[in-house]
Design a protein around this motif. Structure first.
Motif, mmCIF file in Angstrom:
data_model
loop_
_atom_site.group_PDB
_atom_site.id
_atom_site.type_symbol
_atom_site.label_atom_id
_atom_site.label_comp_id
_atom_site.label_asym_id
_atom_site.label_seq_id
_atom_site.Cartn_x
_atom_site.Cartn_y
_atom_site.Cartn_z
ATOM 1 N N ARG A 1 1.341 10.092 -3.605
ATOM 2 C CA ARG A 1 0.019 10.049 -4.219
ATOM 3 C C ARG A 1 -0.919 9.184 -3.386
ATOM 4 N N ALA A 2 -2.193 9.276 -3.662
ATOM 5 C CA ALA A 2 -3.234 8.449 -3.033
ATOM 6 C C ALA A 2 -3.115 8.423 -1.512
ATOM 7 N N GLY A 3 -2.984 9.579 -0.916
ATOM 8 C CA GLY A 3 -2.813 9.669 0.530
ATOM 9 C C GLY A 3 -4.021 9.252 1.333
ATOM 10 N N GLN B 1 0.739 4.186 -2.822
ATOM 11 C CA GLN B 1 0.933 5.568 -2.376
ATOM 12 C C GLN B 1 2.274 6.150 -2.790
ATOM 13 N N LYS C 1 0.845 -1.204 0.000
ATOM 14 C CA LYS C 1 0.000 0.000 0.000
ATOM 15 C C LYS C 1 0.876 1.247 0.000
ATOM 16 N N GLU C 2 1.860 1.258 0.889
ATOM 17 C CA GLU C 2 2.707 2.446 1.002
ATOM 18 C C GLU C 2 3.645 2.612 -0.198
#
Length: 186
Positions: free
Chosen positions: A167-169, A162, A157-158
């Motif tokens: 991005r995509a916080g 992200q 995920k990180e």
């Protein structure tokens, strides 16, 4: 069989400079030396002490039955080259990180209005040392495959979704399911 645990163990074993003993006699002699006696080896492998002493150590039996061969190989690999194993784990946990190569269904939970559909993805991603440390420590502590999978999902995920916070916080959690292929490398 533990997919994540075995994968992490295989990655650590790639750091070995010498292969573990292959023949049943050599494996048995190695275990006798490590455990300082035939009685302890016999109890661990659930066979008689006489079988260990007279049949395997003296190479009278060359090929054990498949169940015993698997237990014997697993116990030898667990104890083989502990210093190199520790150094490889330490390097991955502090400086090197770990590379995960997987083909699995990956998705995420996100706020309303975003596309969070799971799909099969093939990823080769370098995880930072903190995730390598968490994975290796959990594996060494005897964590379940489910727990190791959760740590890997959090890392993906990180790192992947992200991009380290770029991005995509607003992602809440990543889903990591239907694993077709999984391999680790230190």
């Amino acid at each position: 069989m533990s997919l994540f645990g075995d994968g992490l163990e295989a990655a650590v074993q790639k750091a070995f400079t010498r292969p573990a003993p292959k023949s049943a006699g050599a494996q048995m002699r190695y275990l006798v030396k490590q455990l300082k006696g035939t009685k302890a080896v016999a109890q661990m492998l659930r066979i008689s002490q006489r079988t260990v002493e007279e049949r395997y150590v003296k190479d009278q039996i060359k090929k054990p039955h498949p169940d015993l061969a698997a237990r014997l190989e697993r116990e030898v690999k667990k104890r083989w080259r502990p210093q190199i194993r520790a150094k490889a784990r330490q390097k991955a946990a502090t400086t090197g990180g770990i590379v995960i190569d997987t083909r699995a269904r990956l998705g995420y939970t996100a706020p309303m209005g975003s596309t969070d559909q799971d799909r099969i993805r093939h990823l080769t991603v370098a995880l930072p040392p903190r995730y390598a440390a968490r994975l290796l420590e959990a594996q060494e502590a005897g964590a379940t495959d489910q727990h190791l999978k959760e740590i890997a999902a959090e890392a993906l995920k990180e790192v992947y979704f992200q991009d380290g916070g770029r991005r995509a916080g607003s992602l809440e959690e990543a889903r990591f399911t239907d694993i077709e292929h999984l391999e680790f490398d230190l």
